[in-house]
Motif scaffolding. Structure first.
Motif, short mmCIF file in Angstrom:
data_model
loop_
_atom_site.label_atom_id
_atom_site.label_comp_id
_atom_site.label_asym_id
_atom_site.label_seq_id
_atom_site.Cartn_x
_atom_site.Cartn_y
_atom_site.Cartn_z
N ARG A 175 -28.46 24.99 28.31
CA ARG A 175 -28.34 26.45 28.18
C ARG A 175 -29.30 27.02 27.14
O ARG A 175 -29.68 28.19 27.23
N VAL A 176 -29.67 26.20 26.16
CA VAL A 176 -30.51 26.71 25.05
C VAL A 176 -31.74 25.84 24.82
O VAL A 176 -32.40 25.97 23.79
N ALA A 177 -32.05 24.95 25.76
CA ALA A 177 -33.15 24.01 25.55
C ALA A 177 -34.49 24.70 25.33
O ALA A 177 -35.37 24.16 24.64
N GLY A 178 -34.65 25.90 25.89
CA GLY A 178 -35.89 26.63 25.68
C GLY A 178 -35.99 27.29 24.32
O GLY A 178 -37.07 27.77 23.94
N GLU A 179 -34.90 27.32 23.59
CA GLU A 179 -34.86 28.01 22.30
C GLU A 179 -34.66 27.07 21.12
O GLU A 179 -35.16 27.32 20.02
N LEU A 180 -33.91 25.98 21.35
CA LEU A 180 -33.55 25.09 20.25
C LEU A 180 -34.01 23.66 20.52
O LEU A 180 -33.95 23.17 21.65
N SER A 181 -34.44 22.98 19.46
CA SER A 181 -34.69 21.55 19.57
C SER A 181 -33.34 20.83 19.64
O SER A 181 -32.30 21.41 19.29
N PRO A 182 -33.31 19.57 20.08
CA PRO A 182 -32.05 18.83 20.09
C PRO A 182 -31.39 18.78 18.71
O PRO A 182 -30.17 18.90 18.60
N ILE B 295 -27.66 20.35 17.83
CA ILE B 295 -26.57 19.56 17.25
C ILE B 295 -26.13 20.16 15.92
O ILE B 295 -24.93 20.20 15.61
N HIS B 296 -27.07 20.65 15.13
CA HIS B 296 -26.70 21.29 13.86
C HIS B 296 -25.75 22.45 14.11
O HIS B 296 -24.74 22.60 13.40
N ARG B 297 -26.04 23.25 15.12
CA ARG B 297 -25.18 24.40 15.42
C ARG B 297 -23.83 23.95 15.97
O ARG B 297 -22.81 24.60 15.72
N VAL B 298 -23.82 22.86 16.72
CA VAL B 298 -22.54 22.32 17.19
C VAL B 298 -21.70 21.86 16.00
O VAL B 298 -20.50 22.15 15.91
N LEU B 299 -22.31 21.17 15.07
CA LEU B 299 -21.59 20.65 13.90
C LEU B 299 -21.13 21.78 12.98
O LEU B 299 -20.14 21.63 12.26
N GLU B 300 -21.85 22.91 13.00
CA GLU B 300 -21.46 24.05 12.20
C GLU B 300 -20.41 24.91 12.91
O GLU B 300 -19.89 25.86 12.32
N GLY B 301 -20.11 24.58 14.16
CA GLY B 301 -19.13 25.34 14.90
C GLY B 301 -19.67 26.59 15.54
O GLY B 301 -18.91 27.40 16.09
N GLU B 302 -20.99 26.77 15.54
CA GLU B 302 -21.61 27.96 16.13
C GLU B 302 -21.74 27.82 17.65
O GLU B 302 -21.81 28.81 18.37
N ILE B 303 -21.81 26.59 18.13
CA ILE B 303 -21.90 26.29 19.56
C ILE B 303 -20.84 25.25 19.89
O ILE B 303 -20.62 24.31 19.11
N LYS B 304 -20.19 25.40 21.02
CA LYS B 304 -19.24 24.40 21.50
C LYS B 304 -19.88 23.62 22.63
O LYS B 304 -20.24 24.18 23.67
N ASP B 305 -20.07 22.34 22.43
CA ASP B 305 -20.59 21.47 23.47
C ASP B 305 -19.42 20.76 24.14
O ASP B 305 -18.59 20.16 23.44
N PRO B 306 -19.31 20.80 25.47
CA PRO B 306 -18.14 20.22 26.14
C PRO B 306 -17.86 18.77 25.78
O PRO B 306 -16.70 18.38 25.65
N VAL B 307 -18.91 17.98 25.60
CA VAL B 307 -18.71 16.55 25.31
C VAL B 307 -18.66 16.29 23.80
O VAL B 307 -17.73 15.66 23.30
N ILE B 308 -19.66 16.76 23.07
CA ILE B 308 -19.75 16.45 21.64
C ILE B 308 -18.56 17.05 20.88
O ILE B 308 -17.96 16.39 20.02
N SER C 253 -28.05 17.63 29.89
CA SER C 253 -28.34 17.25 28.51
C SER C 253 -29.82 17.06 28.24
O SER C 253 -30.21 16.79 27.11
N HIS C 254 -30.65 17.19 29.28
CA HIS C 254 -32.09 16.86 29.16
C HIS C 254 -32.26 15.43 28.68
O HIS C 254 -33.16 15.12 27.88
N ASN C 255 -31.36 14.56 29.12
CA ASN C 255 -31.36 13.12 28.80
C ASN C 255 -31.02 12.83 27.34
O ASN C 255 -31.24 11.71 26.86
N MET C 256 -30.50 13.83 26.63
CA MET C 256 -30.18 13.66 25.21
C MET C 256 -28.71 13.28 25.01
O MET C 256 -27.83 13.76 25.73
#
Length: 221
Positions: free
Chosen positions: A159-166, A170-183, A206-209
């Motif tokens: 959803r955000v691969a064109g805007e964010l690096s992996p 992940i930083h935003r997932v760990l900060e609670g700014e993004i919810k990743d279904p698996v992580i 996941s773009h293989n990530m």
């Protein structure tokens, strides 16, 4: 073998769940659950076959669990044992799991590695994935292993691969700014991040990530 019965809650309603070792009589239903749990664009060739399931219960039945809810098979989790140290180089899902047949299983390995976890969509509000992982955490403790480990595909990254690096994602997932279904699910289940692994699994979402994530045995230092 493993067998544990307890209640789970569907909103306020208690429902009886049974986590147990899966057997050959479960194979057809387990394959159907895979189809329901991982619809396209998830690669069809990564869904279980009977040959792979037979290998699971032959090589390491202790790590092959399923869960029933009021008599209906609702999900499964599969694992194998490997030897692992944090200094090991990155690996792919194919390499560590033998393409899903767990042929690299090491009976004396120090780490329990999660191959796959899937829950039927109709049961995903019952926290059954956490229940299955709890069964493997208990296996880690009973066998005195160092950790549970596994790669979680970053399934929301597309959803955000064109805007964010992996790393930014992940930083935003760990900060609670993004919810990743698996992580996010893994974090809620007690797992902690180790590192990002590129080209872990062929997967468009996941773009293989993937994020390598662990649960350390709290009784070992």
């Amino acid at each position: 073998m493993y067998s544990k019965k307890q209640y789970v809650f569907d909103r306020k309603k208690p429902r009886q769940a049974w986590v147990r070792t899966y057997h050959s009589s479960d194979f057809d239903e387990l394959i159907q659950i895979q189809r329901e749990s991982f619809p396209p664009p998830f690669p069809d060739e990564l869904l279980w076959t009977r040959e792979q399931l037979e290998s699971h219960i032959r090589l390491y039945p202790e790590g092959a669990l399923c869960v029933e809810v009021e008599g209906k098979l609702a999900g499964s989790i599969t694992s194998l044992r490997i030897n692992y140290t944090p200094e090991d180089p990155d690996h792919t899902w194919e390499e560590v799991t033998g393409g899903g047949d767990i042929s690299p299983h090491q009976p004396n390995g120090n780490t329990l590695y999660v191959v796959d976890v899937c829950i039927r969509p109709e049961f995903r509000n019952l926290d059954l994935g956490k229940l299955l992982l709890q069964g493997l955490y208990e296996r880690v403790i009973v066998d005195g292993l160092d950790r549970l480990l596994g790669g979680g595909r970053m399934s929301g990254y597309y959803r955000v691969a064109g805007e964010l690096s992996p790393e930014e994602y992940i930083h935003r997932v760990l900060e609670g700014e993004i919810k990743d279904p698996v992580i996010t699910f893994m974090m809620r289940s007690g797992r902690t991040p180790v590192r990002i692994v590129k080209e872990y699994l062929e997967d468009e979402e996941s773009h293989n990530m993937a994020m390598l994530m662990e649960w350390k045995n709290p009784f070992k230092t």
